[in-house]
Motif scaffolding. Sequence first.
Motif, PDB file in Angstrom:
ATOM      1  N   TYR A   1       1.040 -47.449 -34.417  1.00  0.00           N
ATOM      2  CA  TYR A   1       1.369 -47.487 -35.781  1.00  0.00           C
ATOM      3  C   TYR A   1       0.368 -46.310 -36.633  1.00  0.00           C
TER       4      TYR A   1
ATOM      5  N   GLU B   1       2.570 -43.333 -36.230  1.00  0.00           N
ATOM      6  CA  GLU B   1       3.696 -43.269 -37.098  1.00  0.00           C
ATOM      7  C   GLU B   1       3.056 -42.836 -38.620  1.00  0.00           C
ATOM      8  N   ASN B   2       1.978 -43.661 -38.949  1.00  0.00           N
ATOM      9  CA  ASN B   2       1.379 -43.565 -40.347  1.00  0.00           C
ATOM     10  C   ASN B   2       0.543 -42.352 -40.623  1.00  0.00           C
ATOM     11  N   TYR B   3       0.003 -41.771 -39.735  1.00  0.00           N
ATOM     12  CA  TYR B   3      -1.016 -40.714 -40.039  1.00  0.00           C
ATOM     13  C   TYR B   3      -0.604 -39.618 -39.127  1.00  0.00           C
TER      14      TYR B   3
ATOM     15  N   ASP C   1      -3.964 -38.661 -43.791  1.00  0.00           N
ATOM     16  CA  ASP C   1      -2.657 -39.170 -44.373  1.00  0.00           C
ATOM     17  C   ASP C   1      -1.859 -38.054 -44.509  1.00  0.00           C
ATOM     18  N   GLU C   2      -0.596 -38.439 -45.477  1.00  0.00           N
ATOM     19  CA  GLU C   2       0.457 -37.638 -45.697  1.00  0.00           C
ATOM     20  C   GLU C   2      -0.029 -36.532 -46.733  1.00  0.00           C
TER      21      GLU C   2
END
Length: 173
Positions: free
Chosen positions: A93, A96-98, A125-126
């Motif tokens: 997770y 996938e998200n960071y 982060d993005e």
Amino acid sequence: PMKPAAKKWTLLPLLLLAGWVIAAPAAAVTLGYPSTDHASFLVDIPGDWEVSPGEELGDFVDVNSESGVYLAFRTIEGSEDAMQGAIEDTVAYLQENYKNVTVGDPKDVKQAGLEGFLMDGEGKDEDGTAIVFRAAWLALADGHIGEIWFAAPADDKAGIAAAAKALNSFRVP
């Protein structure tokens, strides 16, 4: 005429005072998982954080602060396989998200008399903001494992402290 340095010093106490007002935490609320009435474990979170309960047992309860702290918790089956799967799911997770996620080795912990371990990590982060993570898994009295973790902007010291306080409040009823 007043020197610029003197002006700066007169502002400092006011800024510090303003910081105290802003940083005053909302009263904590106690949440139980899967419900407060039938809790496998309890955790205290700031009262102004937004809570999104899971749909069913084993789903995460998601908690978000206005400053960008994300906290999640649930129970999983108390087996070695379930534990390994939960760790892999959490790391997946995060990946996938960071971006640029690194997770340290597990460290044994004892929390409110419960045996378990935690892992710390970091990433971005993005938007490229540095993020810190902490995940913990604790063996519960009912044979399940309690899983709780957070992600927070690395420069959000108040948010990290509030998330750490929530993790440290983890206990069985």
